[in-house]
Scaffold this motif. Structure first.
Motif, mmCIF file in Angstrom:
data_model
loop_
_atom_site.group_PDB
_atom_site.id
_atom_site.type_symbol
_atom_site.label_atom_id
_atom_site.label_comp_id
_atom_site.label_asym_id
_atom_site.label_seq_id
_atom_site.Cartn_x
_atom_site.Cartn_y
_atom_site.Cartn_z
ATOM 1 N N VAL A 210 0.827 -1.043 -0.277
ATOM 2 C CA VAL A 210 -0.012 -0.305 -0.444
ATOM 3 C C VAL A 210 1.056 1.578 0.221
ATOM 4 O O VAL A 210 0.427 2.440 -0.834
ATOM 5 N N ALA A 211 1.812 1.170 0.622
ATOM 6 C CA ALA A 211 2.796 2.487 0.986
ATOM 7 C C ALA A 211 3.940 2.488 -0.601
ATOM 8 O O ALA A 211 3.156 3.579 -0.877
ATOM 9 N N ASP A 212 4.027 1.373 -0.792
ATOM 10 C CA ASP A 212 5.009 1.393 -2.472
ATOM 11 C C ASP A 212 3.547 1.846 -3.133
ATOM 12 O O ASP A 212 4.435 2.656 -4.254
ATOM 13 N N THR A 213 2.249 1.833 -3.627
ATOM 14 C CA THR A 213 1.492 2.139 -4.492
ATOM 15 C C THR A 213 0.886 3.493 -4.158
ATOM 16 O O THR A 213 1.014 4.306 -5.249
ATOM 17 N N ALA A 214 1.079 4.128 -3.268
ATOM 18 C CA ALA A 214 0.695 5.319 -3.209
ATOM 19 C C ALA A 214 2.047 6.186 -3.475
ATOM 20 O O ALA A 214 1.641 6.845 -3.911
ATOM 21 N N ILE A 215 3.354 5.860 -2.561
ATOM 22 C CA ILE A 215 4.337 6.355 -3.239
ATOM 23 C C ILE A 215 4.622 6.863 -4.707
ATOM 24 O O ILE A 215 4.708 7.916 -5.423
ATOM 25 N N ASN A 216 4.033 5.324 -5.434
ATOM 26 C CA ASN A 216 4.103 5.572 -6.655
ATOM 27 C C ASN A 216 2.830 6.325 -7.615
ATOM 28 O O ASN A 216 3.881 6.981 -8.368
ATOM 29 N N TYR A 217 2.348 6.896 -6.669
ATOM 30 C CA TYR A 217 1.188 7.273 -7.236
ATOM 31 C C TYR A 217 1.701 8.761 -7.168
ATOM 32 O O TYR A 217 1.621 9.687 -8.631
ATOM 33 N N ALA A 218 2.257 9.318 -6.461
ATOM 34 C CA ALA A 218 2.597 10.846 -5.788
ATOM 35 C C ALA A 218 3.846 10.758 -7.117
ATOM 36 O O ALA A 218 3.996 11.771 -7.284
ATOM 37 N N THR A 219 4.771 9.404 -6.863
ATOM 38 C CA THR A 219 6.086 9.946 -7.999
ATOM 39 C C THR A 219 5.941 10.203 -8.842
ATOM 40 O O THR A 219 6.044 11.203 -10.119
ATOM 41 N N HIS A 220 4.540 9.997 -10.076
ATOM 42 C CA HIS A 220 4.214 9.532 -11.284
ATOM 43 C C HIS A 220 3.177 10.795 -11.669
ATOM 44 O O HIS A 220 3.163 10.600 -13.238
ATOM 45 N N ILE A 221 2.842 10.463 -10.277
ATOM 46 C CA ILE A 221 1.277 12.015 -11.104
ATOM 47 C C ILE A 221 1.909 13.353 -11.862
ATOM 48 O O ILE A 221 0.972 13.427 -13.159
ATOM 49 N N LEU A 222 2.494 13.639 -11.899
ATOM 50 C CA LEU A 222 3.058 14.127 -12.410
ATOM 51 C C LEU A 222 3.363 14.523 -14.116
ATOM 52 O O LEU A 222 2.909 15.088 -14.658
ATOM 53 N N PRO A 223 4.037 13.479 -14.173
ATOM 54 C CA PRO A 223 4.908 13.209 -15.412
ATOM 55 C C PRO A 223 3.442 12.897 -16.539
ATOM 56 O O PRO A 223 3.630 13.190 -17.132
ATOM 57 N N LEU A 224 2.668 12.027 -15.780
ATOM 58 C CA LEU A 224 1.934 11.380 -16.258
ATOM 59 C C LEU A 224 1.038 11.886 -16.709
ATOM 60 O O LEU A 224 0.117 11.905 -17.567
ATOM 61 N N SER A 225 0.913 13.524 -16.123
ATOM 62 C CA SER A 225 -0.574 14.677 -16.043
ATOM 63 C C SER A 225 -0.039 15.289 -17.952
ATOM 64 O O SER A 225 -0.493 16.137 -18.026
ATOM 65 N N SER A 226 1.138 15.183 -17.801
ATOM 66 C CA SER A 226 1.977 16.504 -18.835
ATOM 67 C C SER A 226 1.414 15.435 -19.931
ATOM 68 O O SER A 226 1.530 13.887 -20.232
ATOM 69 N N TRP A 227 1.401 16.705 -21.456
ATOM 70 C CA TRP A 227 1.330 15.588 -22.490
ATOM 71 C C TRP A 227 1.855 16.320 -23.776
ATOM 72 O O TRP A 227 1.744 16.382 -24.683
ATOM 73 N N THR A 228 3.125 16.887 -23.300
ATOM 74 C CA THR A 228 3.809 17.535 -23.964
ATOM 75 C C THR A 228 5.084 16.516 -23.964
ATOM 76 O O THR A 228 5.962 16.426 -22.861
ATOM 77 N N ASP A 229 6.131 16.552 -25.654
ATOM 78 C CA ASP A 229 7.383 15.910 -25.218
ATOM 79 C C ASP A 229 7.412 14.864 -24.154
ATOM 80 O O ASP A 229 8.519 13.888 -23.893
ATOM 81 N N ARG A 230 6.084 13.364 -24.765
ATOM 82 C CA ARG A 230 5.936 12.720 -23.945
ATOM 83 C C ARG A 230 7.044 11.190 -24.845
ATOM 84 O O ARG A 230 6.597 11.099 -26.479
ATOM 85 N N ASP A 231 7.777 10.419 -24.535
ATOM 86 C CA ASP A 231 9.211 9.478 -25.632
ATOM 87 C C ASP A 231 7.197 8.335 -25.230
ATOM 88 O O ASP A 231 7.962 8.052 -26.382
ATOM 89 N N ASP A 232 6.200 8.406 -24.471
ATOM 90 C CA ASP A 232 5.282 6.889 -24.400
ATOM 91 C C ASP A 232 4.624 7.203 -25.227
ATOM 92 O O ASP A 232 3.179 7.471 -25.275
ATOM 93 N N ASP A 233 4.461 8.344 -26.684
ATOM 94 C CA ASP A 233 3.142 9.215 -27.484
ATOM 95 C C ASP A 233 2.025 7.937 -27.420
ATOM 96 O O ASP A 233 0.829 8.043 -27.807
#
Length: 525
Positions: free
Chosen positions: A307-330
């Motif tokens: 649970v702790a890892d899932t919450a941390i991974n969510y917090a860590t990735h929410i900003l980069p995943l929210s961007s739609w410019t200059d994405r390598d995973d288009d």
């Protein structure tokens, strides 16, 4: 206007039901009911006759909206989250839905159970295992272009799956639900989508602009529900085959749809308290039982770390995943995130209106905190237990899922078979899938019924039964007449409505903010 608060600034001469036609026990708003019914029949008949052509045409429309308006979808998703957080902290958060003296109709536990079951309970059953495994193994790309089958991929997979099922979808639902609850309970406007635009459109809400908005809402709701019912029948049939070796073919799937529709119809007849509330509470007890099984038999005390890892991974990735410019995973972003945002937005009239219907008596702040935080917290626990266990099995090379996803509908059962009491947990999973579908069908029928009755919440039982049966009939007819091609066409059509609804929801935020600010200012005077 009926049930208007004395000091309502949205006084109108429009009466709920004044445009309705009463015939054969039905109370039908003209022209929303008839236009929606005609378009539904036209679509179903055309799709059954030409399933491949319909699938290709609607898939092209879906892909066009996703590929060309990806920035709009992504920016709108972020905006809805920020909008909800802003309303929570502003003084307008103290406004009570229904007025200062309004009391909640349901306990918090029943309220949570109903909003969660209607919102995405069935989706978590379907994707909680398959989605993180898909991201980890590069089934259709990896989030942020991380290298597949690595510890970084596992972290990104859990962060991405929470991104898709956490704050963003619930903020979308929250905006629609809050707008409908506020304008209906505080200002006596009809419980229909058009009412949320009254501060901007005025009396034109009751004309063709409002008719178009409500018709789109009906189509998005009934197509989305029928799609879920059709694909859910395939998952339940796969589970029955997995557990009891029952043929998972068309006859079994049709039988499941008939059974789910019959129970949903009985629940609709009993009403919210006697039917939906009871089923939602049963739903949450079954979900809790399955979750406890999964934790005890799978992660054990390691669940706290997951649970702790899932919450941390969510917090860590929410900003980069929210961007739609200059994405390598288009490609991944378009195939997953943008698709999800379009799907959640297309479902927002249904889920938002249902949440509004059961939320009278809550303050705006309490409402938004509950709608955003409670489902997200439960989803973190659920994803940690199911998705985390699935990833551990795949990483350890345990079970059939470690060889890759062969069929999404089997993924959950392929994880459960590697744990003790697999027969018990698999059977519980099948029952839970079915009950989730019943509650979705039931709540969807109540919503469609309200829209097609011009905002009435007390239309005849006959009409609620009509829409419950219609949902099952559409799913069964498309499955029988057109198979997977027809269901895919239906799903693509539902997602395609996400584009116009994105624009409507952005305008809805403006309308809602103006109205909330006006009421907050009036309270201070």
């Amino acid at each position: 206007m009926t049930d208007k608060t004395p000091d309502s600034v949205y006084s109108t001469d429009y009466e709920v039901g004044q445009d309705n036609v009463r015939w054969l026990g039905l109370d039908m708003h003209n022209p929303v009911f008839f236009t929606s019914a005609f378009l539904v029949v036209f679509f179903v008949v055309g799709t059954i006759m030409f399933p491949q052509a319909a699938n290709e045409m609607l898939t092209a429309a879906r892909d066009w909206s996703i590929n060309y308006f990806d920035g709009l979808f992504m920016a709108a998703g972020n905006f809805f989250v920020l909008f909800c957080l802003l309303v929570i902290v502003l003084p307008m958060g103290r406004i009570r839905l229904g007025g200062d003296e309004a009391k909640p109709e349901f306990s918090r536990l029943s309220w949570f159970a109903m909003l969660f079951a209607a919102g995405m309970g069935i989706g978590l059953m379907f994707w909680s295992v398959a989605e993180p495994v898909a991201y980890y193994t590069d089934w259709f790309g990896t989030p942020l272009n991380v290298t597949a089958n690595t510890p970084e991929a596992a972290n990104a997979a859990m962060g991405a799956v929470m991104y898709h099922w956490g704050f963003h979808p619930w903020a979308i639902y929250g905006v629609v639900a809050l707008a409908l609850a506020f304008f209906t309970f505080n200002h006596g406007l009809p419980l229909t989508i058009r009412s949320a635009f009254y501060p901007l459109l005025g009396e034109r809400c009751w004309g063709w602009p409002g008719h178009i908005i409500d018709t789109l809402a009906v189509l998005a709701t009934i197509f989305g529900l029928a799609t879920s019912l059709g694909f859910g029948a395939k998952q339940a049939a796969s589970g029955l085959h997995f557990l009891f070796d029952i043929d998972p073919g068309l006859n079994t799937q049709i039988a499941i749809i008939i059974g789910v529709t019959a129970v949903a119809t009985m629940s609709v007849v009993r009403g919210i308290n006697g039917g939906l509330k009871l089923l939602s509470n049963i739903n949450m007890l079954l979900a809790l039982a399955l979750l406890v099984f999964m934790i005890v038999l799978g992660a054990g005390f390691g669940i706290f770390g997951q649970v702790a890892d899932t919450a941390i991974n969510y917090a860590t990735h929410i900003l980069p995943l929210s961007s739609w410019t200059d994405r390598d995973d288009d490609t991944w972003m378009h195939g997953w995130t943008v698709f999800y945002w379009a799907w959640w937005i297309s479902w927002s009239p249904f889920v938002g209106m249902f949440i509004a219907r059961i939320s009278r008596g809550r303050t705006v702040r309490e409402f938004l905190i509950a709608v955003l935080l409670v489902p997200t917290a439960v989803t973190i626990l659920w994803m940690a237990a199911f998705g985390g266990t699935a990833l551990e099995q795949v990483q350890a090379g345990v079970g059939r899922l470690s060889g890759g996803i062969t069929e999404v509908s089997l993924s959950l059962f392929q994880v459960l078979e590697n744990l003790p009491l697999a027969s018990v947990t698999s059977f519980l999973g099948i029952v839970l899938v079915l009950v989730f579908f019943i509650t979705s069908s039931d709540s969807g029928s109540l919503v469609i019924d309200s829209i097609t009755a011009g905002g009435k919440v007390d239309s005849p039982v006959t009409q609620r039964v009509f829409w419950a049966v219609m949902e099952g009939t559409i799913a069964g007819a498309l499955l029988f007449g057109g198979g997977k091609e027809a269901l895919n066409a239906l799903k693509a059509g539902a997602v395609s409505t996400g584009l116009p609804f994105t624009l409507l929801l952005l305008v809805m935020c403006v309308s809602l903010f103006i109205a909330l600010q006006r009421e907050a200012n009036a309270r201070r005077r």
